[in-house]
Scaffold this motif. Sequence first.
Motif, PDB file in Angstrom:
ATOM      1  N   ALA A  82       0.906  -1.224   0.123  1.00  0.00           N
ATOM      2  CA  ALA A  82      -0.018  -0.056  -0.244  1.00  0.00           C
ATOM      3  C   ALA A  82       0.856   1.149  -0.003  1.00  0.00           C
ATOM      4  O   ALA A  82       2.276   1.136  -0.022  1.00  0.00           O
ATOM      5  CB  ALA A  82      -1.035   0.013   1.299  1.00  0.00           C
ATOM      6  N   ASN A  83       0.392   2.272  -0.048  1.00  0.00           N
ATOM      7  CA  ASN A  83       1.089   3.700  -0.166  1.00  0.00           C
ATOM      8  C   ASN A  83       0.875   4.501   1.101  1.00  0.00           C
ATOM      9  O   ASN A  83      -0.097   4.651   1.798  1.00  0.00           O
ATOM     10  CB  ASN A  83       0.419   4.382  -1.444  1.00  0.00           C
ATOM     11  CG  ASN A  83       0.895   3.822  -2.669  1.00  0.00           C
ATOM     12  OD1 ASN A  83       1.969   3.232  -2.789  1.00  0.00           O
ATOM     13  ND2 ASN A  83      -0.040   4.035  -3.584  1.00  0.00           N
ATOM     14  N   PRO A  84       2.068   5.154   1.324  1.00  0.00           N
ATOM     15  CA  PRO A  84       2.142   5.897   2.760  1.00  0.00           C
ATOM     16  C   PRO A  84       1.118   7.196   2.294  1.00  0.00           C
ATOM     17  O   PRO A  84       1.020   7.443   1.101  1.00  0.00           O
ATOM     18  CB  PRO A  84       3.428   6.254   2.669  1.00  0.00           C
ATOM     19  CG  PRO A  84       4.350   5.433   1.769  1.00  0.00           C
ATOM     20  CD  PRO A  84       3.262   4.845   0.809  1.00  0.00           C
ATOM     21  N   ASP A  85       0.681   8.040   3.109  1.00  0.00           N
ATOM     22  CA  ASP A  85       0.033   9.104   3.004  1.00  0.00           C
ATOM     23  C   ASP A  85       0.850  10.288   3.819  1.00  0.00           C
ATOM     24  O   ASP A  85       1.893  10.346   4.028  1.00  0.00           O
ATOM     25  CB  ASP A  85      -1.513   9.362   3.554  1.00  0.00           C
ATOM     26  CG  ASP A  85      -1.628   8.815   5.060  1.00  0.00           C
ATOM     27  OD1 ASP A  85      -0.283   8.869   5.395  1.00  0.00           O
ATOM     28  OD2 ASP A  85      -2.515   8.759   5.576  1.00  0.00           O
ATOM     29  N   ALA A  86       0.006  11.605   3.553  1.00  0.00           N
ATOM     30  CA  ALA A  86       0.980  12.665   4.117  1.00  0.00           C
ATOM     31  C   ALA A  86       1.212  12.682   5.503  1.00  0.00           C
ATOM     32  O   ALA A  86       2.111  13.179   6.016  1.00  0.00           O
ATOM     33  CB  ALA A  86      -0.239  13.938   3.846  1.00  0.00           C
ATOM     34  N   CYS A  87       0.203  11.879   6.467  1.00  0.00           N
ATOM     35  CA  CYS A  87       0.679  11.896   7.797  1.00  0.00           C
ATOM     36  C   CYS A  87       1.849  10.980   8.058  1.00  0.00           C
ATOM     37  O   CYS A  87       2.700  11.320   8.775  1.00  0.00           O
ATOM     38  CB  CYS A  87      -0.526  11.129   8.459  1.00  0.00           C
ATOM     39  SG  CYS A  87      -0.359  10.866  10.296  1.00  0.00           S
ATOM     40  N   THR A  88       2.129   9.964   7.217  1.00  0.00           N
ATOM     41  CA  THR A  88       3.180   9.170   7.186  1.00  0.00           C
ATOM     42  C   THR A  88       4.406   9.984   7.007  1.00  0.00           C
ATOM     43  O   THR A  88       5.482   9.846   7.545  1.00  0.00           O
ATOM     44  CB  THR A  88       3.295   8.127   5.823  1.00  0.00           C
ATOM     45  OG1 THR A  88       2.024   7.499   5.995  1.00  0.00           O
ATOM     46  CG2 THR A  88       4.356   6.981   6.209  1.00  0.00           C
ATOM     47  N   CYS A  89       4.258  10.737   5.824  1.00  0.00           N
ATOM     48  CA  CYS A  89       5.545  11.913   5.407  1.00  0.00           C
ATOM     49  C   CYS A  89       5.771  12.656   6.541  1.00  0.00           C
ATOM     50  O   CYS A  89       6.844  13.208   6.939  1.00  0.00           O
ATOM     51  CB  CYS A  89       5.193  12.487   4.396  1.00  0.00           C
ATOM     52  SG  CYS A  89       5.080  11.549   2.751  1.00  0.00           S
ATOM     53  N   ASN A  90       4.768  13.222   7.401  1.00  0.00           N
ATOM     54  CA  ASN A  90       4.975  14.238   8.383  1.00  0.00           C
ATOM     55  C   ASN A  90       5.466  13.608   9.846  1.00  0.00           C
ATOM     56  O   ASN A  90       6.386  13.985  10.301  1.00  0.00           O
ATOM     57  CB  ASN A  90       3.337  14.612   9.076  1.00  0.00           C
ATOM     58  CG  ASN A  90       2.756  15.430   7.940  1.00  0.00           C
ATOM     59  OD1 ASN A  90       3.289  16.063   6.873  1.00  0.00           O
ATOM     60  ND2 ASN A  90       1.330  15.551   7.967  1.00  0.00           N
ATOM     61  N   ILE A  91       5.038  12.158   9.831  1.00  0.00           N
ATOM     62  CA  ILE A  91       6.043  11.525  10.932  1.00  0.00           C
ATOM     63  C   ILE A  91       7.580  11.324  10.755  1.00  0.00           C
ATOM     64  O   ILE A  91       8.379  11.389  11.364  1.00  0.00           O
ATOM     65  CB  ILE A  91       5.289  10.100  11.221  1.00  0.00           C
ATOM     66  CG1 ILE A  91       3.775  10.264  11.838  1.00  0.00           C
ATOM     67  CG2 ILE A  91       6.208   9.407  12.258  1.00  0.00           C
ATOM     68  CD1 ILE A  91       3.044   9.158  11.617  1.00  0.00           C
ATOM     69  N   LEU A  92       7.663  11.085   9.402  1.00  0.00           N
ATOM     70  CA  LEU A  92       9.297  10.804   8.814  1.00  0.00           C
ATOM     71  C   LEU A  92       9.809  12.148   9.097  1.00  0.00           C
ATOM     72  O   LEU A  92      11.123  12.132   9.386  1.00  0.00           O
ATOM     73  CB  LEU A  92       9.024  10.305   7.434  1.00  0.00           C
ATOM     74  CG  LEU A  92       8.798   8.767   7.318  1.00  0.00           C
ATOM     75  CD1 LEU A  92       8.790   8.524   5.585  1.00  0.00           C
ATOM     76  CD2 LEU A  92       9.638   8.122   8.070  1.00  0.00           C
ATOM     77  N   ILE A  93       9.248  13.228   8.550  1.00  0.00           N
ATOM     78  CA  ILE A  93       9.742  14.441   8.444  1.00  0.00           C
ATOM     79  C   ILE A  93      10.210  14.836  10.196  1.00  0.00           C
ATOM     80  O   ILE A  93      11.221  15.259  10.206  1.00  0.00           O
ATOM     81  CB  ILE A  93       9.024  15.659   7.858  1.00  0.00           C
ATOM     82  CG1 ILE A  93       8.994  15.329   6.495  1.00  0.00           C
ATOM     83  CG2 ILE A  93       9.584  17.028   8.251  1.00  0.00           C
ATOM     84  CD1 ILE A  93       7.916  16.157   5.723  1.00  0.00           C
ATOM     85  N   LYS A  94       9.491  14.472  11.032  1.00  0.00           N
ATOM     86  CA  LYS A  94       9.556  14.797  12.494  1.00  0.00           C
ATOM     87  C   LYS A  94      10.728  13.888  12.864  1.00  0.00           C
ATOM     88  O   LYS A  94      11.580  14.768  13.609  1.00  0.00           O
ATOM     89  CB  LYS A  94       8.275  14.799  12.900  1.00  0.00           C
ATOM     90  CG  LYS A  94       8.391  14.596  14.205  1.00  0.00           C
ATOM     91  CD  LYS A  94       7.676  16.003  15.136  1.00  0.00           C
ATOM     92  CE  LYS A  94       7.828  15.911  16.573  1.00  0.00           C
ATOM     93  NZ  LYS A  94       7.673  17.142  17.139  1.00  0.00           N
TER      94      LYS A  94
END
Length: 462
Positions: free
Chosen positions: A150-162
């Motif tokens: 499946a694909n990550p979403d914006a929230c996934t990216c936000n957690i990674l960025i953090k």
Amino acid sequence: MAMLARSVKRVSPFRLASLLRSEKDPSLALQLFRSVNPSPEAKPFRYSLLSYDLVITKLGRARMFDEMEQVLGQLRGETRFSVPEPLFCQVISFYARARLFDRALRTYRSIPGFRCRRSVKSLNSVLHALLKCREYDRMDEVLDDFRNHANPDACTCNILIKALCGSGRLEDARAVFDEMPVRGIRPDGVTFLTLINGLCSNSMLEEAFKLKDDMVRVHGIRPDARVYASLMKGSCKVGDVNMAFGLKEEMLRERIELDAAIYSTLIHALNEVERTAEVSGLLEEMRENGCKPDTVTYNVLISGSCKKKDIDEAYRLLDAMAENGCKPDVTSYNVIMGELCKEGKLDEATDLFEDMPRRGCTPDVVSHRILFRGLCEKMQLKEAAFLLDEMVFKGYTPHDASIYKLVDLLCQEENHELLLTVLNSFRKGKAMKADYWTRMISLACKNNEFSSIELVDHLITS
DNA sequence: GTAGGGTTAG
């Protein structure tokens, strides 16, 4: 309620759920949950999903994880229904809060066994758990595995960025951000806030301000008070308090609501650069704008008074808080205790520490560390040894420096009796690292006629 | 019932 728990033998699944809902005590809720299924031979009770949900949530909140796992195990065997994913997100966040990342991971991996398909939601929950536990390396593993189906979403990216910002990898964080549109993911307000915050805490102000402009111009997202608070804090970090005030003017111009956090940030900044004369004006403006100071605002004011060594003022603020409907929290007390310790008023600090529970506030790790440090520095070794034992009992670890100080002083005084008491406390502390122990003993042996054999022998037999 | 700001301590 205990009476009730015992008396419920024959109820409907629906009735059980409503009883569980009103039971505040998690242990009693569990007792109630189990009471409807008295023996393995009897026809199994048809628990509703809601009953499972209620009891799992209550146990999780109370950190009764072993019991929670037992109920989860039972739920896994219920083939009548599949378990909704949000329940797992909840369980994972309980483990995150308790910093039990391996348990969070295990829960995440066990989801398919509950006839539930893992989506990006549980992925994000477990990534957030790993972020909280600073287990950055494991995040990649989980993510790579997830990408296969499946694909990550914006929230996934936000957690990674953090996570990347938190580990100082600003370039990588930026790369995740830049890649989002490529993957068809639109950055949202949280994305910008997270990245701006990361840039500001790493003093990369120019890029942070550029991002704030792009936020509006390119993405059409209005920066909110949180973004401004980050920028203000960043400006102050690089020593530019005036820039922080410029941002406040910009907020007024742009009609972005100034909240208590903004004022707290600015007052803190004024305290730091000793422009305290301007604080009252700011408080006045706050009142005019209809913005009420909250607990944090008061804490900033208290720390300002302490900085000026005005303890009476700090106490007055403590009273004022109660009058204005915001409760002093553990920070309020820690700040005052810290100042009392600094001034060598250990008795007063101890009194306040002991008075906290009566005032409706439980001392935390920091409270203990502050007082312990103060006692060690002011050579109140007996009291320090006593507090240390209490800390070990509660699972709190003092700072290394304080412990060294204490052991060192006890060695100098050749106070063998108290030294053994202290080492005994360590023995009880499960959280103490093994190498810590060896270092402590060798320090205790130095300048001292103790032989390490003698010491260890004493500790083992006592 | 997925993610984000401001205070203290080290």
